[in-house]
Design an enzyme around this catalytic site. Structure first.
Site, PDB file in Angstrom:
ATOM      1  N   ASP A  99       0.839  -1.205   0.000  1.00 26.83           N
ATOM      2  CA  ASP A  99       0.000   0.000   0.000  1.00 26.83           C
ATOM      3  C   ASP A  99       0.870   1.250   0.000  1.00 26.83           C
ATOM      4  O   ASP A  99       0.583   2.235  -0.681  1.00 26.83           O
ATOM      5  CB  ASP A  99      -0.920   0.008   1.231  1.00 26.83           C
ATOM      6  N   ASP A 110      -2.112  -2.798  -9.236  1.00 25.52           N
ATOM      7  CA  ASP A 110      -0.937  -1.950  -9.445  1.00 25.52           C
ATOM      8  C   ASP A 110      -0.978  -1.345 -10.842  1.00 25.52           C
ATOM      9  O   ASP A 110       0.041  -1.093 -11.458  1.00 25.52           O
ATOM     10  CB  ASP A 110       0.360  -2.738  -9.235  1.00 25.52           C
TER      11      ASP A 110
END
Lengths: 213, 385
Positions: free
Chosen positions: B244, B270
């Site tokens: 994160d 991502d």
């Protein structure tokens, strides 16, 4: 219950005891929001829950809280507009008392869905009067008691108020919280108007000053 | 404009010339009706009694307070008041002819307070009585002349009108506040519904809308599809919190390398897309892509350890398509992205759009790793054709 009434209770608690206390009361009452919207309607039970939470956290009897609420409505600077609306009742405290019968009607002129309890002023003769409140939520008479007391100060009148026809016992109010209308029940306030012009009252200009034209 | 009827006898009906009044009443009922000035003042605190010559002979207490002149009796009514409607009333005779009609008047001096009025004739030779009220201008009148509710007859609804004005203003204020609060909450909810909460970038929904809008408007633009290389390794070795953190840091770097007018969105774990309105020259897009590859390739520190990821990009230009379509642009950008991955990561690739030519590989910028691609995706060639 109308949001205006709930919001009044919220403002009273916040302005008198601080924002933090109000948030505690709201949490204690199980509200899932921080602030009542004055123009929306809420479940009657919420009002009772807020008052019960407030008496618990303040550790004060409900009677005292409700009467203070009435006084607050008239005397706190934040609610000056409301005091003004009440002063439209007349030039003297006697005029004001006699205008109370019209109070629910006056409120409805401004907010059509605001149903205040029925009020009737009985002239007992001389300087004695009785204000009868009918069909309101239990404890409304106590709020009126505070309003009458504060308005007497506002007009500079000297009055003696007898609340023995109002105060429900603390035990009864605890088991029977003021969220349900006391149907058929009356609350009576005895008013002794000792001196209508005892002191200099607060000023009241008929046309609101400043701001709007 | 004048109203005539049995209770409002017209002047001239049996009156001497110039008399504005009605004939002396003879019937019993009318003759019995008489009012003392005090009673009249109570009933109508804003009355005026005008003589047959148009002078003011008496005035109600409220009107006396408003006019506030010592010589009120004896003043000329028409010098004090302007009768605006009906037009042409400048003398008592004309006023008499409009007995019973609604009058619009105004003070000639001072606050120029407007009034509504009504004039009725008195018995022959006694002139007329005019009663005034503020009408809708009551608030201004009350303020200008510092009146109190004692200045109004209890039957007059002026005070109720003031009450209502004030009460309604309060209610309006509350409603305006409520609307403002609801609007703020709506905006907040809308922003939330279009934002990726982890990175604060736009989400897929907002990106799709923005892309659709750009295509509809016909603005040329560049579109980049970006995927972080080696992100899975960071997640697997350092945990999701590190992952994160890397995503947030990458988002921040993307923001730093783009303009505020560009739309950045995270559309998958991502995966990011960048929409660059007005930028479709290959040289500029290359420069931006190069900066991004360089910045993302710099180590990201997490709890004292360096996380290393890089960026692979696929770039399309709207002007390469005669009729750009969102789905096609995205698919081509994805194919070009995959070509970057295939060519060793840490680089960008242009897709040549509708021409269908082979994807053009540019020089790698960052330090492309050689670890096996963990993602199962078709090769550039397969995706392209």
């Amino acid at each position: 219950m109308h949001g205006l009434i709930n919001r009044s209770i919220q403002s009273f608690l916040r302005d008198t005891y601080g924002a933090a206390l109000w948030l505690r009361v709201a949490r204690g009452a199980g509200l899932d929001f921080d602030s009542f919207e004055p123009m929306l309607r809420y479940d009657d039970a919420l009002t009772g829950a807020v008052l019960a939470s407030a008496t618990r956290i303040l550790n004060r009897p409900l009677e005292g809280v409700l009467e203070d609420l009435g006084t607050y409505l008239v005397s706190h600077p934040n609610l000056e507009p409301l005091r003004r609306l009440l002063r439209f009742g007349g030039v003297t405290y006697l005029d004001f008392l006699q205008s109370l019968d019209d109070l629910p009607g006056r409120s409805r002129l401004a907010v059509p869905d605001l149903d205040l309890p029925q009020l009737e002023l009985i002239e007992e003769g001389g300087d004695q009067f009785t204000l009868v409140c009918r069909g309101g939520p239990r404890g409304f008479g106590l709020v009126m008691l505070g309003v009458l007391r504060a308005m007497a100060d506002d007009y500079g009148a000297l009055v003696l108020l007898d609340d023995s026809g109002v105060a429900t016992t603390p035990a009864k109010m605890a088991t029977d919280p003021p969220d349900r209308p006391a149907t058929g029940e009356e609350e009576r306030i005895a008013i002794n108007l000792l001196d209508p012009a005892h002191a200099l009252g607060r000023r009241f200009e008929l046309a609101a000053s400043g701001g709007e034209a | 404009m004048s109203v005539s009827g049995p209770i409002l006898p017209r002047p001239g009906d049996g009156c001497p010339p110039g008399c504005s009044g009605a004939p002396e009443p003879h019937t019993g009922a009318e003759a019995a009706l008489g009012l003392t000035p005090r009673a009249l003042a109570r009933l109508m605190p804003m009355y005026l009694w005008l003589g047959t010559d148009g002078t003011i002979r008496a005035a109600g207490p409220t009107l006396a307070k408003i006019l506030a002149v010592p010589d009120l009796p004896g003043r000329d009514f028409f010098a004090t008041f302007l009768v605006k409607r009906p037009r042409g009333i400048a003398a008592i005779g004309a006023l008499g002819r409009h007995a019973g009609a609604r009058l619009h008047l105004q003070l000639r001096d001072g606050a120029r307070t407007p009034f509504r009025g009504l004039a009725v004739p008195l018995a022959c030779g006694k002139g007329m009585v005019v009663n005034l009220s503020f009408g809708l201008e009551v608030e201004k009148g009350v303020r200008d002349h510092a009146l109190t509710d004692a200045d109004f007859a209890p039957t007059d609804l002026a005070v109720e009108l003031l009450y209502l004005t004030e009460a309604k203003a309060l209610v309006m204020e509350e409603l305006t506040d409520l609307t403002r609060r609801l609007e703020a909450r709506r905006r907040h909810a809308e922003a939330e519904a279009q934002t990726d909460t982890l990175t604060g970038l736009a989400n897929r929904r907002r990106f799709d809308r923005a892309l659709g809008a750009l295509i509809r408007r016909g603005t040329p633009f560049g579109l980049m599809h970006l995927d972080l290389d080696f992100f899975k390794q960071v997640n697997d070795t350092l945990g999701h919190a590190a992952g994160d953190h890397v995503l947030r840091a990458a988002a921040q770097r993307l923001r730093a390398e783009t303009r505020s007018a560009d739309l950045l969105a995270r559309i998958g774990g991502d995966e990011f897309v960048l929409l660059l309105p007005g930028i479709d020259q290959p040289a500029r897009l290359s420069a931006i892509a190069g900066r991004i590859v360089e910045r993302i390739g710099q180590p990201i520190e997490y709890q004292g350890r360096d996380c290393r990821v890089s960026a692979s990009l696929g770039v399309v230009r709207s002007s390469d398509y005669p009729r750009p379509e969102a789905a096609r642009l995205l698919a081509d950008a994805d194919a070009a992205l995959y070509a970057s991955k295939h060519a060793g990561r840490g680089r960008w690739t242009f897709h040549e759009g509708a021409s269908g030519a082979a994807a053009l590989l540019t020089e790698p910028e960052g330090k492309a790793g050689d670890a096996a691609d963990h993602r199962k995706r078709p090769t550039a060639g397969e995706a392209d054709r």
